[in-house]
Each structure stands twice: as C-alpha cells, then as structure tokens.
Design an enzyme around this catalytic site. Structure first.
Site, PDB file in Angstrom:
ATOM      1  N   TYR A 159      28.842  -1.191  40.623  1.00 44.31           N
ATOM      2  CA  TYR A 159      28.483  -0.946  39.226  1.00 44.31           C
ATOM      3  C   TYR A 159      29.528  -0.048  38.565  1.00 44.31           C
ATOM      4  CZ  TYR A 159      25.977   0.996  35.203  1.00 44.31           C
ATOM      5  OH  TYR A 159      25.633   1.412  33.944  1.00 44.31           O
ATOM      6  N   VAL A 173      28.103  -3.099  30.003  1.00 41.17           N
ATOM      7  CA  VAL A 173      27.517  -3.550  31.260  1.00 41.17           C
ATOM      8  C   VAL A 173      25.993  -3.571  31.169  1.00 41.17           C
ATOM      9  CG1 VAL A 173      27.136  -2.890  33.678  1.00 41.17           C
ATOM     10  CG2 VAL A 173      29.453  -2.921  32.747  1.00 41.17           C
ATOM     11  N   GLU A 174      25.415  -2.561  30.533  1.00 43.25           N
ATOM     12  CA  GLU A 174      23.962  -2.455  30.490  1.00 43.25           C
ATOM     13  C   GLU A 174      23.309  -3.515  29.609  1.00 43.25           C
ATOM     14  OE1 GLU A 174      21.863  -0.716  32.173  1.00 43.25           O
ATOM     15  OE2 GLU A 174      23.262   0.566  33.261  1.00 43.25           O
ATOM     16  N   THR A 175      23.791  -3.691  28.385  1.00 43.63           N
ATOM     17  CA  THR A 175      23.050  -4.544  27.431  1.00 43.63           C
ATOM     18  C   THR A 175      23.932  -5.412  26.532  1.00 43.63           C
ATOM     19  OG1 THR A 175      22.984  -2.794  25.740  1.00 43.63           O
ATOM     20  CG2 THR A 175      21.149  -2.883  27.306  1.00 43.63           C
TER      21      THR A 175
END
Length: 355
Positions: free
Chosen positions: A338, A139-141
């Site tokens: 999230y 999800v982040e990168t």
C-alpha cells in the site's frame, strides 16, 4: 478534553452522506446504501455493549441502544475481512497495477491543479509534500469517486459483533472495531445528525481520505476555517486532515520515504535485514554491514532504515530501503505494498503535472 478535539467531535456531524464525484467537474451523484438484514436490536451482546458504552461515555442509554439496535447485519462483510488463503503468492506488480493507471493519474493531476494552494499550505504547516497527500486520496477513493456505499453504523456493528472467528487475530480485530463503533457513537451523540446517514467502506471508513471514526476525532481539521469539518465534499479539509494524520504519526519534514538498495552477496545477511520487517531499525552503518548497499546520495543517512521486500509472485522480489516516513505511510494502512502504491501514484501525478 482538549478544545481542538472537542471542536473536531462537534464538527464531525457536518459530514455529508452524499459523496462527491470527480472533483474536476464538481458534480455530485446519489449513492444507494447497501441494505443490511437482521437488526442488532435482537442481539443481547449488542445491547450489553450499548449499555456499557452509555455508562462509560456518559451517553443517553436509550439513544445508544436505539442506535445500535437500528444497525443491521451486512452478511457479506465478515468474509471480506478474512486474509488470503495460506500459500497465496503476493505480487507487487499486480498490486501496483490496481492503483497506478491513467485514470487515477489524470484525476490526480486535476485534483492537484484545483487545490495547489491548499496543498502548498498543508506542506508548509505539516511538512507533508503534495504528492503524498495526492497519492493517499487517489489510492483510497480516486479523489472522491469511490467513497463506499455501506452505512457506517451497519459496517461497524457487523464487524463488532459478527467478525469472523476464523481470522487469526479475531479477538484483536473485534476490540478494534468495537472501539471504532464507540468512537462513532460518541461523536454522533454530540451532533444533531442522524447516525444512520453517514456512508463509507465495508470497514466503516469515511470520506475522501477514508478516515475511521477515531481518526476523525484525533486528526480531522477544519482547514478552510468555515467552522465545520467535511471530509466528503471539502477538498481543503481533506488535504489538511491527511497531512495532520501523517504529522500525528511522526512524519519528518524533508526526509525521503525510500532509497534504492542493492546487495553485496559476499556479506549479505538477509535474515538479519528482514527480521524487523518494515519498522526502521538499522543505522546506515549496521544496514550496510549486513550486506545492504545504498547509493552514495543516501550516505550517510542520519535516521533509521528498514529493508522493504515486495514479492513478485514467482519472480524475484523487489527491495527498497524504507525510512521513518515510509513507516508513517504504513500507519494509514499496515502494508508495504500500500505504501509503495501511494508513493508511486503521487510521483506519477507529480510527473504528469510537469508535462
């Protein structure tokens, strides 16, 4: 200062400014930093902050002033911090579609296969399952593909001294970003690295897991034992650090993050169920007494629960029962949307691994 924390601070300087690309190929790509405009050396408030940090942290005053002074305003960043206009409908299905797609799932499966032993060791040491760690990094990168191209010093200075005053929690957010800028300066002062080099998001988050500077200092670990912490190019350190973060915020080994929930409309007390928001507050008995119905496998759950509402625009909301571990995921990013995306991506990758 604890030896482990000091080691983390000293090792932070090893963080490279050259992001890794897809971990499956092992290739690296050059990243051109977004350039700021006006240097903060011209700002009295920035220089006063520099003097204050230098005095409180016992840092070289000239170095702190020069470092903050060399930071440059990023004109487009402040508006990115503003919340959506009042009345903007949230939509869980749209939000989810941004993160749960074939590209991330395939990349997640490759990352898991390439790092299976490290993920298993992190679960054994910290109690955090591989799918949670894989979900976060995806999800982040997208496993290191998109780590940001803003100079961290520029992003933190911009949000410390030019945070939008129209934000409903402007004072609180300014204090947060000034704390992160101070943490970044304190860490960089203990290394031989150039503080102008590290790149990250427009909020100053760095590396594959997008850690803020204070999280680097508290939770980043040298998980492969090579004497340095590298959250940009070293998946082992990334995996260990994400698991360390969750453990630090109270992750409970073996506890599910959510349970399915439905409602008994004859005794439903939705205002009571929604009042605590996402913080686990209800025992199983009190949860069900207010009209929430859990499946038999979730009864009796020994921990506390929260009712998690995910709005779907004009359609009916979706609901789950969230546990302490769901709440821990929201400490990474304070959003139930999230947290659900992390869980869903991790589970999709886990399913792909079984095919």
């Amino acid at each position: 200062m604890a030896p482990a924390l000091l080691a983390a601070l000293l090792a932070f300087g090893a963080l490279s400014a050259t992001p890794a690309s897809a971990q499956a190929s092992g290739e690296r790509r050059a990243v051109t930093a977004v350039r700021g405009t006006i240097p903060y050396a011209t700002r009295d408030d920035a220089m006063r902050f520099a003097d204050d940090v230098a005095a409180r942290r016992n840092l070289d005053r000239n170095w702190v002033r020069a470092t903050i002074g060399a930071a440059r305003l990023l004109p487009n960043v402040p508006r990115l911090m503003l919340p959506a206009p009042v009345g903007t409908a949230k939509n869980w299905r749209v939000y989810r579609s941004r993160f749960i797609d074939p590209v991330r799932i395939a990349a997640g499966a490759r990352f898991w296969r390439d790092n299976a032993a490290t993920l298993a060791r992190a679960e054994a040491e910290y109690g955090v399952p591989p799918e949670i760690v894989v979900g976060i990094i995806g999800v982040e990168t997208i496993y290191g593909r998109n780590m940001g191209n803003f100079r961290v010093i520029d992003a933190l200075a911009t949000l410390s001294f030019d945070f939008p005053q129209a934000h409903p929690r402007a004072a609180e957010r300014v204090a947060f970003f000034r704390g992160e800028l101070e943490s970044f300066l304190s860490t960089e002062s203990r290394t031989a690295e150039d503080p102008m080099v590290p790149l990250g998001s427009y909020a100053g988050a760095m590396g594959m897991p997008q850690f803020m500077p204070s999280s680097m200092a508290k939770y980043a670990v040298d998980f492969d034992g090579d004497g340095r912490i590298d959250l940009v190019n070293n998946p082992a350190d990334v995996i260990g650090s994400v698991a360390s973060y969750f453990k630090g915020f109270g992750w409970q080994r073996g506890m599910p993050s959510t349970f399915p929930v439905r409602f008994d409309t004859t005794r439903l007390q939705m205002p009571i169920l929604m009042a605590p928001d996402i913080k686990p507050t209800f025992s199983t008995d009190s949860f069900m007494a207010a009209g929430a119905v859990l499946e038999p496998e979730a009864q009796p759950f020994p921990g506390l629960l929260a009712l998690i509402e995910l709005q779907n625009g004009a359609e009916s909301p979706s609901y789950v029962a969230g546990t302490q571990n769901f709440y821990v995921i929201t400490r990474y990013n304070w959003s139930s949307y999230y947290a659900m995306s992390v869980l869903d991506l991790g589970n999709e990758v886990k399913a792909a691994m079984a095919q």
